[in-house]
Scaffold this active site. Sequence first.
Site, PDB file in Angstrom:
ATOM      1  N   HIS A  24      47.400  84.693   8.773  1.00 53.16           N
ATOM      2  CA  HIS A  24      48.145  84.517  10.028  1.00 53.16           C
ATOM      3  C   HIS A  24      48.879  85.804  10.393  1.00 53.16           C
ATOM      4  CE1 HIS A  24      47.922  79.959  10.128  1.00 53.16           C
ATOM      5  NE2 HIS A  24      47.380  80.283   8.969  1.00 53.16           N
ATOM      6  N   ASP A 123      53.150  81.114  16.093  1.00 50.36           N
ATOM      7  CA  ASP A 123      52.013  80.512  15.408  1.00 50.36           C
ATOM      8  C   ASP A 123      51.927  79.043  15.804  1.00 50.36           C
ATOM      9  OD1 ASP A 123      50.308  79.420  13.276  1.00 50.36           O
ATOM     10  OD2 ASP A 123      50.614  81.376  12.350  1.00 50.36           O
ATOM     11  N   TRP A 375      38.753  82.563   8.812  1.00 53.03           N
ATOM     12  CA  TRP A 375      38.368  83.012  10.159  1.00 53.03           C
ATOM     13  C   TRP A 375      38.469  84.528  10.310  1.00 53.03           C
ATOM     14  CZ3 TRP A 375      35.009  81.961  13.348  1.00 53.03           C
ATOM     15  CH2 TRP A 375      35.057  82.347  14.690  1.00 53.03           C
ATOM     16  N   SER A 377      38.071  86.789   7.918  1.00 51.02           N
ATOM     17  CA  SER A 377      36.949  87.378   7.190  1.00 51.02           C
ATOM     18  C   SER A 377      35.660  87.217   7.982  1.00 51.02           C
ATOM     19  CB  SER A 377      36.789  86.717   5.814  1.00 51.02           C
ATOM     20  OG  SER A 377      37.927  86.982   5.025  1.00 51.02           O
TER      21      SER A 377
HETATM   22  C1  UDX Z   1      43.195  81.070   5.867  1.00 51.83           C
HETATM   23  C2  UDX Z   1      42.095  80.420   6.734  1.00 51.83           C
HETATM   24  O1  UDX Z   1      40.926  80.178   6.098  1.00 51.83           O
HETATM   25  C3  UDX Z   1      41.923  81.135   8.008  1.00 51.83           C
HETATM   26  O2  UDX Z   1      40.759  80.794   8.687  1.00 51.83           O
HETATM   27  C4  UDX Z   1      43.120  80.817   8.789  1.00 51.83           C
HETATM   28  O3  UDX Z   1      43.031  81.255  10.104  1.00 51.83           O
HETATM   29  C5  UDX Z   1      44.273  81.449   8.039  1.00 51.83           C
HETATM   30  O4  UDX Z   1      44.361  80.964   6.690  1.00 51.83           O
HETATM   31  P1  UDX Z   1      42.655  83.264   4.287  1.00 51.83           P
HETATM   32  O5  UDX Z   1      42.223  82.510   3.109  1.00 51.83           O
HETATM   33  O6  UDX Z   1      43.775  84.161   4.092  1.00 51.83           O
HETATM   34  O7  UDX Z   1      42.999  82.415   5.589  1.00 51.83           O
HETATM   35  O8  UDX Z   1      41.347  84.053   4.796  1.00 51.83           O
HETATM   36  P2  UDX Z   1      41.084  84.959   6.055  1.00 51.83           P
HETATM   37  O9  UDX Z   1      41.339  84.248   7.335  1.00 51.83           O
HETATM   38  O10 UDX Z   1      39.730  85.492   5.882  1.00 51.83           O
HETATM   39  O11 UDX Z   1      42.161  86.125   5.946  1.00 51.83           O
HETATM   40  C6  UDX Z   1      42.272  87.005   4.853  1.00 51.83           C
HETATM   41  C7  UDX Z   1      42.685  88.358   5.351  1.00 51.83           C
HETATM   42  O12 UDX Z   1      43.062  89.148   4.233  1.00 51.83           O
HETATM   43  C8  UDX Z   1      41.589  89.101   6.077  1.00 51.83           C
HETATM   44  O13 UDX Z   1      42.100  89.758   7.213  1.00 51.83           O
HETATM   45  C9  UDX Z   1      41.114  90.132   5.052  1.00 51.83           C
HETATM   46  O14 UDX Z   1      40.652  91.332   5.607  1.00 51.83           O
HETATM   47  C10 UDX Z   1      42.342  90.363   4.230  1.00 51.83           C
HETATM   48  N1  UDX Z   1      41.980  90.733   2.842  1.00 51.83           N
HETATM   49  C11 UDX Z   1      41.501  89.774   2.006  1.00 51.83           C
HETATM   50  C12 UDX Z   1      42.088  92.027   2.442  1.00 51.83           C
HETATM   51  O15 UDX Z   1      42.513  92.903   3.206  1.00 51.83           O
HETATM   52  N2  UDX Z   1      41.715  92.344   1.172  1.00 51.83           N
HETATM   53  C13 UDX Z   1      41.257  91.428   0.292  1.00 51.83           C
HETATM   54  O16 UDX Z   1      40.930  91.798  -0.846  1.00 51.83           O
HETATM   55  C14 UDX Z   1      41.156  90.091   0.721  1.00 51.83           C
END
Ligand code: UDX
Length: 475
Positions: A24, A123, A375, A377
């Site tokens: 978020h 949010d 979302w 990713s």
């Molecule tokens: C969760 C939900 O799945 C998501 O869809 C919702 O909108 C928010 O909560 P999360 O598990 O954190 O999110 O996954 P994601 O939405 O993919 O966000 C992770 C973020 O962390 C991405 O922007 C990714 O680039 C970043 N990240 C992750 C890194 O920079 N490095 C890492 O090693 C892992």
Amino acid sequence: METEQPKQKSSPHVLIFPCPAQGHVNPMLKLAELIAIQNLHITFLNTKYIHNRLIQFNDDIQDLLECYPKLQFKTISDFHDDEEKHPGFGEKIGDVVVALTLYGKPLLRDVIVSEKISCLIVDGIFGDLAIDLAHEFGIQLITFRTVSACCLWAYLCVPKLIQCNELPIRGDEDMDRIIRNMPGMENLLRCRDLPSFKRLAKENEHIALDHVVFQNQQSLKANALILNTFEDLEAPILSQIRLHFPKLIIYTLGPLHHHLNTTKKTSSSSSSFFKADRTCMTWLESQPLKSVVYVNFGSITSMKGEEIIEIWHGLLNSKKQFLWVIRPNMVQEKGLLKELEEGTSKEQGLIVGWVPQEEVLSHKAIGAFLTHSGWNSTLESLVYGVPMICWPYFSDQQINSRFVSEVWKIGLDMKDVCDRKVLENMVNDVMVNRKEEFLKSAMEIAKLACKSVSCDGSSYNNFRDLIEYIRSTSP
Ligand code: UDX
């Protein structure tokens, strides 16, 4: 006779308040930077716990302040002052969200007053918290839902699905049963593809179901809604939302990370909650073109030891190189991480704790992304045309992965299965047997994503309209 002077409009001051979770904070901070580029006053409100992590792991936060004098960070308590016992931002994030929802209103009110806020971008999770305050101060409320439009629409369809007896899912239910009464997604989703709270309803957690329905409906009572998606990606779903909520202004601005990169003409700043291990970039440099499977299950997913072992063997048996991110708080079993590291040859795989994900996904050595379908990713992967293998964990991820495999056709969905042979086959399908097919569709979607944030693209134009809206509605 005195003539009445027209009342001078004050300069807008926007407050952005994300849910204190990685998925978020990332897109909402990108939005804050985009707005700061427009020279508007911005206050980005974090919980103290999250802000401490941001400044601890990202020099970029200080750089942002130097670059945009009208941008500031403020913090509020999340009512969990004991660092030792803090629920963090993973699986127990719900504790923080509940505390903020119950007790956060006076804190938010104080910030609105002290900073003379003229517009709230909150949010969607905190929509309910902000509605009364927006009314009290006569200011605009814009909610930001960080999930996909298809997920939001699925949430909004819950009352109808209950009415049609398609929900809740019963205890002995066949999870492959097709959901028929979801406009715009007829016959596309199975029970297993519904956002996971509805699957929770299987265990009779009606309260969770009711709460999610309420929360989503509240978030649409705002003056406007921001979604991190783009028109070409989710057009039929966006039409449904617009049809059913005709008074709501919807700004699709995504993919926000790419929107910001395109606007700044550089890669955007980092807002990680962990220290990124950059050794992976050197390792990637030594790998051939599109040869590496990048594995990352996001910031919240927790995995059982046996699931990690299945993923590991699937990767090893595929004979493809892999870069695997295993967060420090992801593995509970002592010694397992060491076993994986020692059992993986440096030629085939690298295991690290956290990476600069956008940079990794944009690297030429990456051939596929084994993802939890968060979302952010998903958007980051599709911008760089990287096909996906999806192993969704919870929330919106179940529906995102269905869209990846069946609507956009840019990957495969491994949902509800964690089996080494299945993974090995999927890796080989995406990287070898059906490589051209997936790459072609992934490149087509990547082009549409880029078009949306370029001059005159839909997200580009919507952002211009949003800024105009903020300026014109400021008191
Ligand atoms: C969760 C939900 O799945 C998501 O869809 C919702 O909108 C928010 O909560 P999360 O598990 O954190 O999110 O996954 P994601 O939405 O993919 O966000 C992770 C973020 O962390 C991405 O922007 C990714 O680039 C970043 N990240 C992750 C890194 O920079 N490095 C890492 O090693 C892992």
